[in-house]
Design a protein around this motif. Structure first.
Motif, short mmCIF file in Angstrom:
data_model
loop_
_atom_site.label_atom_id
_atom_site.label_comp_id
_atom_site.label_asym_id
_atom_site.label_seq_id
_atom_site.Cartn_x
_atom_site.Cartn_y
_atom_site.Cartn_z
N GLU A 119 47.16 35.95 46.44
CA GLU A 119 48.48 35.81 47.05
C GLU A 119 49.55 35.52 46.01
O GLU A 119 50.68 35.98 46.11
CB GLU A 119 48.45 34.69 48.09
CG GLU A 119 49.71 34.61 48.93
CD GLU A 119 49.59 33.64 50.08
OE1 GLU A 119 50.63 33.24 50.62
OE2 GLU A 119 48.46 33.28 50.45
N ALA A 120 49.19 34.74 44.97
CA ALA A 120 50.18 34.34 43.96
C ALA A 120 50.46 35.45 42.97
O ALA A 120 51.61 35.67 42.58
CB ALA A 120 49.69 33.09 43.22
N MET A 121 49.42 36.15 42.52
CA MET A 121 49.59 37.19 41.50
C MET A 121 48.35 38.06 41.44
O MET A 121 47.33 37.76 42.07
CB MET A 121 49.85 36.56 40.13
CG MET A 121 48.66 35.78 39.57
SD MET A 121 48.98 35.09 37.94
CE MET A 121 50.21 33.85 38.34
N THR A 122 48.44 39.12 40.65
CA THR A 122 47.29 39.98 40.39
C THR A 122 46.94 39.86 38.91
O THR A 122 47.82 39.92 38.05
CB THR A 122 47.61 41.45 40.73
OG1 THR A 122 47.89 41.54 42.14
CG2 THR A 122 46.45 42.36 40.40
N GLY A 172 54.55 42.31 42.94
CA GLY A 172 54.74 40.92 42.55
C GLY A 172 54.42 40.70 41.07
O GLY A 172 54.60 41.59 40.24
N ILE A 173 53.91 39.52 40.75
CA ILE A 173 53.58 39.17 39.36
C ILE A 173 52.20 39.72 39.01
O ILE A 173 51.24 39.55 39.76
CB ILE A 173 53.59 37.64 39.17
CG1 ILE A 173 54.98 37.08 39.47
CG2 ILE A 173 53.16 37.26 37.76
CD1 ILE A 173 55.04 35.57 39.51
N ILE A 174 52.12 40.38 37.87
CA ILE A 174 50.86 40.97 37.41
C ILE A 174 50.62 40.54 35.97
O ILE A 174 51.50 40.69 35.11
CB ILE A 174 50.89 42.52 37.50
CG1 ILE A 174 51.11 42.94 38.96
CG2 ILE A 174 49.61 43.12 36.96
CD1 ILE A 174 51.56 44.36 39.13
N ILE A 175 49.44 39.97 35.68
CA ILE A 175 49.07 39.53 34.34
C ILE A 175 47.93 40.41 33.84
O ILE A 175 46.89 40.51 34.50
CB ILE A 175 48.61 38.05 34.33
CG1 ILE A 175 49.67 37.15 34.97
CG2 ILE A 175 48.30 37.60 32.90
CD1 ILE A 175 50.96 37.08 34.23
N ILE A 176 48.13 41.04 32.68
CA ILE A 176 47.12 41.94 32.12
C ILE A 176 46.57 41.31 30.84
O ILE A 176 47.33 41.00 29.91
CB ILE A 176 47.72 43.32 31.82
CG1 ILE A 176 48.35 43.91 33.09
CG2 ILE A 176 46.63 44.26 31.28
CD1 ILE A 176 49.23 45.10 32.83
N ASP A 177 45.26 41.13 30.81
CA ASP A 177 44.59 40.54 29.64
C ASP A 177 43.94 41.65 28.83
O ASP A 177 42.76 41.97 29.02
CB ASP A 177 43.55 39.51 30.10
CG ASP A 177 42.91 38.78 28.93
OD1 ASP A 177 43.39 38.96 27.79
OD2 ASP A 177 41.94 38.03 29.15
N PHE A 178 44.74 42.26 27.95
CA PHE A 178 44.17 43.23 27.03
C PHE A 178 43.26 42.51 26.04
O PHE A 178 43.41 41.31 25.78
CB PHE A 178 45.28 43.96 26.26
CG PHE A 178 46.02 44.99 27.08
CD1 PHE A 178 45.43 46.20 27.39
CD2 PHE A 178 47.31 44.75 27.53
CE1 PHE A 178 46.11 47.16 28.14
CE2 PHE A 178 47.99 45.70 28.28
CZ PHE A 178 47.39 46.90 28.59
N ARG A 213 56.17 44.10 39.49
CA ARG A 213 56.30 45.41 40.12
C ARG A 213 56.81 45.19 41.54
O ARG A 213 56.28 44.37 42.28
CB ARG A 213 54.96 46.14 40.15
CG ARG A 213 55.02 47.56 40.71
CD ARG A 213 53.68 48.26 40.54
NE ARG A 213 53.74 49.63 40.98
CZ ARG A 213 53.52 50.05 42.23
NH1 ARG A 213 53.21 49.16 43.18
NH2 ARG A 213 53.60 51.33 42.55
N LYS A 214 57.88 45.89 41.88
CA LYS A 214 58.52 45.67 43.17
C LYS A 214 57.58 45.99 44.32
O LYS A 214 56.90 47.01 44.33
CB LYS A 214 59.78 46.55 43.28
CG LYS A 214 60.56 46.29 44.56
CD LYS A 214 61.76 47.21 44.66
CE LYS A 214 62.51 46.97 45.97
NZ LYS A 214 63.61 47.93 46.16
N ARG A 215 57.55 45.06 45.29
CA ARG A 215 56.74 45.28 46.49
C ARG A 215 57.49 46.22 47.43
O ARG A 215 58.52 45.86 47.99
CB ARG A 215 56.48 43.96 47.21
CG ARG A 215 55.61 42.98 46.45
CD ARG A 215 55.32 41.77 47.31
NE ARG A 215 54.72 40.70 46.56
CZ ARG A 215 53.42 40.57 46.32
NH1 ARG A 215 52.59 41.49 46.79
NH2 ARG A 215 52.94 39.55 45.63
N THR A 216 57.00 47.43 47.59
CA THR A 216 57.66 48.40 48.47
C THR A 216 56.96 48.48 49.83
O THR A 216 57.57 48.87 50.82
CB THR A 216 57.65 49.79 47.83
OG1 THR A 216 56.29 50.13 47.46
CG2 THR A 216 58.51 49.80 46.56
#
Length: 490
Positions: free
Chosen positions: A299-302, A343-349, A391-394
């Motif tokens: 719910e908070a982020m991906t 919403g908020i997205i965190i990517i761990d490369f 990323r905008k929630r559409t």
């Protein structure tokens, strides 16, 4: 780049797939039962005026009369002003009067729909407001230069079309960065649509539906079709006929690209879309190199974690990491669109030592996101290899549309082990012994837990029986999840 749109239409559900070079990029799903009426325009009849509430009830043909407040009623061909808000409802409408209204809120429970007479009709980049003549811009477009450029662009197109008296426009957030061609196409589309709507209003008797927000099949033509789309394939003859009429009248530039698909094999099976939808519901995304992504949506982020997996490379570790991250950057951009993650997205490369590698991975990611219809905002690669983005929630994510929370794990994604549950059973028996007097105890639990109690934990069960001086029996309850159990006093 070859792009196609595939439409799978049934009476219960409509699905639209955007395919690029044979690979599914986006999926849109609309179910008949969950379609609302917000945005629909009706020719209604005022059935009751409530001076004390400054409101009126309007019959628009639904089960319950709809509700409109005085502040939402404006004289024809006039902008909304404070004076209009203050005017008594009795001066604005009377019982038996016909009124063209738009739904702003769906009926809920015992309450009817909410209405307004301030009509607005959206296109891909612009919203037409037939009752006023000003040009507005979405507040989410923050750059002052871009706002001024867009304003001048719309005013220039209005002047070229000589349609200054045909209403005003609001530029949607999606308009950021567009050019004259896109603006002109939207203006022409909206004016044709409004002319058709006016004809329907004149020919209709209240209560009547004048304009329904387009179904998914037609919204696709409005929002997704661009010059890159080569084919639009539809597996429903009835929908194909509707789309063909819509295209000829309102989107003539698409005429010739719409095809009816009559094949016996389902269209989504033919293009591998069905398999890709199922894969998009999994946490793990396999990369061609052998690496993989783990995507966790909360719910908070991906969060998205990149791993090398079975990919060992050919030169050295740094090269292996760089190539995995490059491939992942393209795959992640596709997954964001396909799963519609917002919403908020965190990517761990995977951590990269060379700054040039970091820059190349970020450039690759940004380039892959250029085709995304949703607005994105990306930060640079941090020292930890993390990329933060929004990323905008559409609309709802694919998982939220197709899935529900697991009733077994209650959304946790994991279960207590059988061993853990066995020890909870022992503690519960000891509590029961202290609280109640009973000759024996029966434990109801899942098959896996009972099997463990009778096998690996049998010596512990024997010790417990000796300690409490009572008999303990076990019974499999097929309907219990692994975490459920009951201790029954006998």
């Amino acid at each position: 780049m070859s792009e196609e749109i595939l439409m799978n239409i049934t009476p219960m559900e409509s699905r639209v797939a955007l395919v690029e070079n044979g690979v599914l990029q986006e999926i849109y799903i609309e179910r008949a039962r969950s379609r609302g009426i917000v945005g629909n325009i009706y020719k209604g009849k005022v059935v009751r005026v409530l001076p004390g509430m400054q409101a009126a009830f309007v019959d628009i043909g639904l089960e319950r009369a709809a509700f409109i407040h005085a502040s939402e009623i404006a004289p024809r061909n006039s902008d909304r002003t404070d004076e209009q808000v203050e005017r008594p409802i009795g001066e604005l409408v009377h019982e038996g009067q016909s009124l063209v209204v738009q739904v702003t809120k769906d009926p809920l429970g015992t309450k009817g729909a909410r209405l307004t007479t301030h009509i607005s009709i959206p296109a891909r980049y612009l919203v037409l407001m037939p009752q006023n003549n000003h040009v507005g811009i979405s507040l989410r477009i923050e750059d002052a230069d871009e706002r001024e450029r867009l304003r001048q662009l719309v005013e220039k197109c209005i002047e070229q079309e000589n349609c200054q008296d045909k209403g005003g426009f609001i530029l949607r957030t999606a308009a950021e960065g567009i050019g004259e061609k896109e603006v002109m196409a939207d203006i022409q589309f909206l004016h044709r649509l409004w002319d058709t709507t006016l004809e329907t209003i004149k020919a209709s008797r209240a209560p009547a539906v004048i304009y329904e927000d387009l179904p998914l099949s037609l919204r696709t033509l409005r929002d997704l079709v661009d010059p890159d789309i080569e084919k639009i394939r539809i597996d429903s003859k009835a929908t194909f006929t509707k789309v063909h009429k819509f295209v000829k009248k309102l989107v003539p530039q698409v005429d010739g690209r719409v095809e009816y698909y009559p094949g016996e094999r389902p269209i989504f099976d033919l293009f591998g879309v069905e398999d890709e939808i199922n894969k998009a519901l999994s946490r793990k995304v396999q990369l061609k190199s052998g690496g993989y992504l783990i995507i966790d949506q909360t719910e908070a982020m991906t969060t998205i974690d990149v791993n090398t997996g079975a990919f060992v490379g050919h030169r050295n570790l740094e090269e292996t990491i760089f190539k995995t991250n490059l491939e992942a950057s393209v795959a992640i951009a596709r997954q964001l669109r396909l799963r519609n993650l917002g919403g908020i997205i965190i990517i761990d490369f995977i951590d990269m030592d060379h700054q040039e590698h970091q820059r190349q991975v970020q450039r690759s990611f940004e380039k892959s996101l250029e085709k995304d219809h949703a607005k994105t905002n990306i930060t640079g690669v941090s020292e930890l290899g993390l990329v933060e983005m929004t990323r905008k929630r559409t609309r709802e994510s694919l998982e939220n549309v197709l899935c529900e929370t697991c009733s077994t794990c209650d959304g946790k994604g994991s279960l207590k082990t059988a061993e853990t549950v066995c020890y909870e059973v022992f503690r519960e028996i000891l509590r029961a012994v202290r609280a109640y007097d009973s000759k024996s105890y029966t434990v109801l639990a899942s098959e896996k837990v009972v099997d463990r109690l009778l096998d690996e934990e049998s010596s512990n069960v024997a010790d417990l029986e000796e300690f409490i001086e009572k008999t303990i029996r076990f019974q499999v309850e097929p309907m219990y999840s692994q975490e459920q159990f009951d201790v029954i006093l006998v």
